[in-house]
Write a protein that holds these residues in place. Structure first.
Motif, PDB file in Angstrom:
ATOM      1  N   ILE A 645       0.844  -1.199   0.000  1.00 19.09           N
ATOM      2  CA  ILE A 645       0.000   0.000   0.000  1.00 19.09           C
ATOM      3  C   ILE A 645       0.879   1.248   0.000  1.00 19.09           C
ATOM      4  O   ILE A 645       0.596   2.220  -0.703  1.00 19.09           O
ATOM      5  CB  ILE A 645      -0.940  -0.015   1.218  1.00 19.09           C
ATOM      6  N   LEU A 646       1.921   1.229   0.801  1.00 15.29           N
ATOM      7  CA  LEU A 646       2.887   2.326   0.849  1.00 15.29           C
ATOM      8  C   LEU A 646       4.195   1.835   0.244  1.00 15.29           C
ATOM      9  O   LEU A 646       4.642   0.733   0.561  1.00 15.29           O
ATOM     10  CB  LEU A 646       3.117   2.779   2.290  1.00 15.29           C
ATOM     11  N   SER A 647       4.800   2.643  -0.624  1.00 10.50           N
ATOM     12  CA  SER A 647       6.022   2.195  -1.301  1.00 10.50           C
ATOM     13  C   SER A 647       6.816   3.402  -1.783  1.00 10.50           C
ATOM     14  O   SER A 647       6.387   4.552  -1.640  1.00 10.50           O
ATOM     15  CB  SER A 647       5.675   1.300  -2.492  1.00 10.50           C
ATOM     16  N   GLY A 648       7.959   3.125  -2.388  1.00 12.42           N
ATOM     17  CA  GLY A 648       8.757   4.183  -2.997  1.00 12.42           C
ATOM     18  C   GLY A 648       8.157   4.706  -4.279  1.00 12.42           C
ATOM     19  O   GLY A 648       8.631   5.711  -4.833  1.00 12.42           O
ATOM     20  N   GLY A 649       7.126   4.018  -4.776  1.00 16.40           N
ATOM     21  CA  GLY A 649       6.410   4.502  -5.948  1.00 16.40           C
ATOM     22  C   GLY A 649       7.236   4.563  -7.220  1.00 16.40           C
ATOM     23  O   GLY A 649       6.955   5.374  -8.103  1.00 16.40           O
ATOM     24  N   TYR A 650       8.258   3.728  -7.331  1.00 17.14           N
ATOM     25  CA  TYR A 650       9.117   3.676  -8.521  1.00 17.14           C
ATOM     26  C   TYR A 650       9.836   5.011  -8.768  1.00 17.14           C
ATOM     27  O   TYR A 650      10.180   5.330  -9.905  1.00 17.14           O
ATOM     28  CB  TYR A 650       8.301   3.314  -9.774  1.00 17.14           C
ATOM     29  N   THR A 651      10.067   5.788  -7.714  1.00 18.48           N
ATOM     30  CA  THR A 651      10.639   7.131  -7.912  1.00 18.48           C
ATOM     31  C   THR A 651      11.964   7.080  -8.662  1.00 18.48           C
ATOM     32  O   THR A 651      12.153   7.768  -9.687  1.00 18.48           O
ATOM     33  CB  THR A 651      10.838   7.828  -6.550  1.00 18.48           C
ATOM     34  N   GLU A 652      12.921   6.276  -8.178  1.00 18.94           N
ATOM     35  CA  GLU A 652      14.227   6.197  -8.837  1.00 18.94           C
ATOM     36  C   GLU A 652      14.106   5.593 -10.223  1.00 18.94           C
ATOM     37  O   GLU A 652      14.760   6.041 -11.180  1.00 18.94           O
ATOM     38  CB  GLU A 652      15.210   5.382  -7.983  1.00 18.94           C
ATOM     39  N   GLU A 653      13.264   4.578 -10.339  1.00 14.83           N
ATOM     40  CA  GLU A 653      13.124   3.901 -11.633  1.00 14.83           C
ATOM     41  C   GLU A 653      12.538   4.846 -12.690  1.00 14.83           C
ATOM     42  O   GLU A 653      12.956   4.827 -13.852  1.00 14.83           O
ATOM     43  CB  GLU A 653      12.234   2.665 -11.474  1.00 14.83           C
ATOM     44  N   LEU A 654      11.569   5.659 -12.279  1.00 10.40           N
ATOM     45  CA  LEU A 654      10.956   6.587 -13.238  1.00 10.40           C
ATOM     46  C   LEU A 654      11.874   7.759 -13.544  1.00 10.40           C
ATOM     47  O   LEU A 654      11.931   8.238 -14.689  1.00 10.40           O
ATOM     48  CB  LEU A 654       9.611   7.073 -12.708  1.00 10.40           C
ATOM     49  N   ASN A 655      12.616   8.229 -12.542  1.00  7.49           N
ATOM     50  CA  ASN A 655      13.582   9.306 -12.799  1.00  7.49           C
ATOM     51  C   ASN A 655      14.658   8.851 -13.779  1.00  7.49           C
ATOM     52  O   ASN A 655      15.159   9.636 -14.587  1.00  7.49           O
ATOM     53  CB  ASN A 655      14.235   9.762 -11.490  1.00  7.49           C
ATOM     54  N   ALA A 656      15.004   7.563 -13.717  1.00 13.75           N
ATOM     55  CA  ALA A 656      16.050   7.029 -14.591  1.00 13.75           C
ATOM     56  C   ALA A 656      15.614   6.978 -16.054  1.00 13.75           C
ATOM     57  O   ALA A 656      16.454   6.864 -16.946  1.00 13.75           O
ATOM     58  CB  ALA A 656      16.462   5.634 -14.125  1.00 13.75           C
TER      59      ALA A 656
END
Length: 657
Positions: A645-656
């Motif tokens: 339910i709570l996560s890093g939300g693919y932040t690094e993966e999407l920024n990459a």
């Protein structure tokens, strides 16, 4: 020897119901001269008892109820599925009964632990080659990796998942040369086109292990989410001997065949392929059966639907009408009405004109054991038969008792969607109400504006103003469903669930979410198919519309795909991300590889949007009403796909990217 499989529509730990269907299957088999009958996996308890399988009392009760079956087995051998608990461990077994005695319990060796299955939570796998003893009230029986003999025919077991393992490790690899027959009691879930896999599995096993292979699956919507198609297959040396019709509305379906075990049969040079399954027909039959079983097992009196005139709600409405059409065609009108539990005897007489109880259904004759051609279809005849005008009017009367719809318009609703909803309800025979909710919306908006001491506007409060309209629709339609003791249908599809394109406690409010496992592109295709092939001309309205939530002012011409992205692309990203389990970068690379002319920057925007919305909206998917598993995957965290339910939300993966 005449052998048979039976498909049973069971209910978790509904002992009397399950015993009744088991007894009916045994009696039908005996009347047909069957000598060996295979019933489905865990048919005594039901397959979906979940954590109750960890309880001592459930397995103890199953053994007690098993004793009631013993006297029914005079002159026939019957395989009955049930759990057995030994020293704090539960095993998935099939008990072999003959002439009132228990011969032993064959135990499942491989457990399904992917997709919708979590068997390793409940059961322990039985080790190959080992046996033990079950002791119960002074009786002792063998349990484990067992083979049996009946009238000179040696047989062993593969229980469902056992057969889906590689040929060099599955039980059949150790049974080869030791048995003439392998029986497979199964609880194999339905998914569109899956029958093709199962057909190849059974026929290849019979050829590869030089045996006759008997397969029998559960039937119907057993416990709420998972549907079983009731498939029965018998194959020998790669040849199909018999196959039944799937997704039947009957509670019991017995299929038998004569097998001359003494006469060798040349192995098939190749496995005859099945025709490509018609997924529109398959989904129509499965969805109809699932609604029928859910309604009657929940002991409700039909369905209530907020019919917006859009694609999703129209599909749900037609599915209820198709439930009536298919059910009456297969069972007969009077028997269908009786089975729903929603009609009195007087109602049945008034609608059908029948004053006598329906006669028992005829049983199919046994197949003669000669190899058959791959069948051209595998669904009940009603799935494609044209309904007479007289029966269509009867079905409309029945639908009017089982489906109540309401159009809940606002200033942002269009005449197009109202006409779509109203004409479809009329065509189906559903009860239809039309009311406006602007006063309720205005009341809530004014209350919060006063509390905040500022006006709420589309420029500053767009999303909140959209959501309040959807939420205000919920209390009234819930009240109607409560008054009618009916199931409230919620209409979200899988594509919307993936990106949270829905309002919690608004359009997601409901008792059951029938199409939450179906993607939006397929919904639109299915509606076009239903308009033409199932003869619902009122669907021409929705089929001419672009999907829209109609929550913003009309002049903004809101559409789903403008808010999100093209649904076909959304579905492709979803499948790559969670069926193929790819990272955002891998998804983007795959999309570019599949279409070299695509705009890389635009695709990047869509990929980022999908993964961001997916991560942000897991809490919504956790709260969806129970949904049917209809495709080869779904996004329901309580069945196929778990995500934090709570996560890093693919932040690094999407920024990459």
């Amino acid at each position: 020897m005449r052998i048979a499989g039976a498909a049973l529509n069971q209910i978790p730990f509904a002992w009397q119901h399950n015993l009744r269907t088991i007894r009916t299957a045994i009696e039908q088999a005996q009347e047909s001269g069957v000598e060996l009958l295979c019933l489905p996996e865990l048919c005594l308890t039901g397959y979906n008892c979940e954590d109750l399988f960890l309880s001592d009392w459930l397995c103890e009760a199953a053994l007690e109820y098993l004793q009631q079956i013993l006297p029914w087995t005079e002159g026939i051998l019957v395989c009955v599925g049930l759990p057995v608990r030994l020293e704090g461990r539960t095993y998935n077994t099939s008990c072999v009964l003959r002439d009132g005695e228990i011969l032993g319990f064959a135990a499942k060796q491989f457990l399904a632990n992917d997709g919708v299955h979590y068997e390793t939570r409940f059961f322990y796998p039985w080790p190959a080659g080992e046996t033990t003893t079950v002791r119960w009230q002074g009786h002792e029986w063998p349990l484990g990796d067992l083979t049996f003999e009946h009238k000179g025919v040696r047989f062993g077991f593969e229980i469902c998942e056992d057969a889906w393992r590689p040929d060099n490790v599955r039980p059949a690899s150790r049974l080869q040369g030791r048995v003439d027959l392998i029986v497979n009691p199964s609880a194999s879930h339905f998914a569109m086109s899956k029958t093709d896999l199962r057909y190849k599995l059974v026929l290849n096993a019979s050829r590869n292990f030089h045996c006759t292979y008997l397969y029998a699956n559960l039937l119907g919507n057993e416990a709420g989410r998972i549907i079983y198609d009731g498939e029965i297959l018998v194959a020998r040396e790669g040849h199909l001997l018999t196959r039944n019709q799937l997704l039947s509305f009957k509670e019991v379906d017995v299929e038998c065949v004569d097998v001359d075990f003494a006469t060798p049969l040349e192995p098939a040079a190749e496995i005859q392929p099945l025709p490509t399954p018609d997924e529109y027909l398959e989904l129509n039959q499965a969805l109809s059966l699932a609604l029928f079983d859910y309604m009657r097992k929940a002991r409700t009196r039909g369905f209530v639907l907020s019919l917006s005139g859009g694609a999703d709600s129209c599909m749900c409405a037609v599915s209820v009408a198709e439930m009536v059409r298919l059910g009456t065609a297969e069972l007969g009108t009077a028997e269908f009405m009786r089975r729903t539990g929603c009609f009195t005897a007087e109602d049945i007489v008034n609608i059908t004109g029948q004053t006598e109880a329906p006669t028992a259904q005829e049983h199919r004759a046994a197949a003669d054991g000669t190899p058959q051609e791959a069948p051209s279809d595998n669904l009940p005849k009603a799935s494609t038969e044209v309904t007479s005008d007289e029966q269509r009017q009867t079905n409309r009367r029945i639908t009017g008792r089982l489906l109540t719809c309401a159009y809940q318009g606002t200033v942002n609703s269009s005449d197009d969607t109202l006409n779509s909803a109203q004409e479809l309800a009329e065509e189906l025979g559903a009860v239809f109400y039309n009311w406006n909710i602007d006063d309720e919306v205005t009341g809530y908006v004014s209350k919060i504006a006063s509390a905040l001491d500022r006006p709420l506007t589309w420029q500053t409060d767009d999303l909140a103003l959209q959501n309040i309209q959807a939420r205000v629709r919920a209390p009234g339609i819930w009240l109607l469903a409560n008054v009618l003791n009916a199931l409230l249908i919620t209409t979200s599809n899988r594509s919307e669930a993936s990106v949270g394109y829905c309002t919690m406690d608004g359009d997601t409010a409901g008792s059951i979410s029938p199409i939450a496992g179906v993607d939006k592109a397929f919904v639109k295709q299915w509606l076009r198919w239903a308009e033409v092939e199932r003869h619902y001309p009122a669907l021409r309205h929705v089929n001419a519309l672009q999907p829209t939530a109609e929550l913003r002012p009309l002049e903004e011409k809101q559409t789903d795909e403008r808010d999100l992205m093209p649904y076909v692309l959304l579905n492709r990203i979803e499948r790559l991300a969670f069926y193929s389990r790819l990272s955002p970068a891998q998804v983007l690379a795959t999309l570019l590889e599949e279409d070299s002319t695509a705009d890389r920057e635009q695709l990047k925007v869509y990929v980022k949007r999908f993964f961001s919305l997916w991560s942000r909206n897991q809490w919504k998917r956790e709260r969806y009403a129970p949904a049917f598993h209809l495709d080869d995957y779904n996004v329901d965290p309580r069945s196929w796909l778990r995500f934090p339910i709570l996560s890093g939300g693919y932040t690094e993966e999407l920024n990459a990217l």
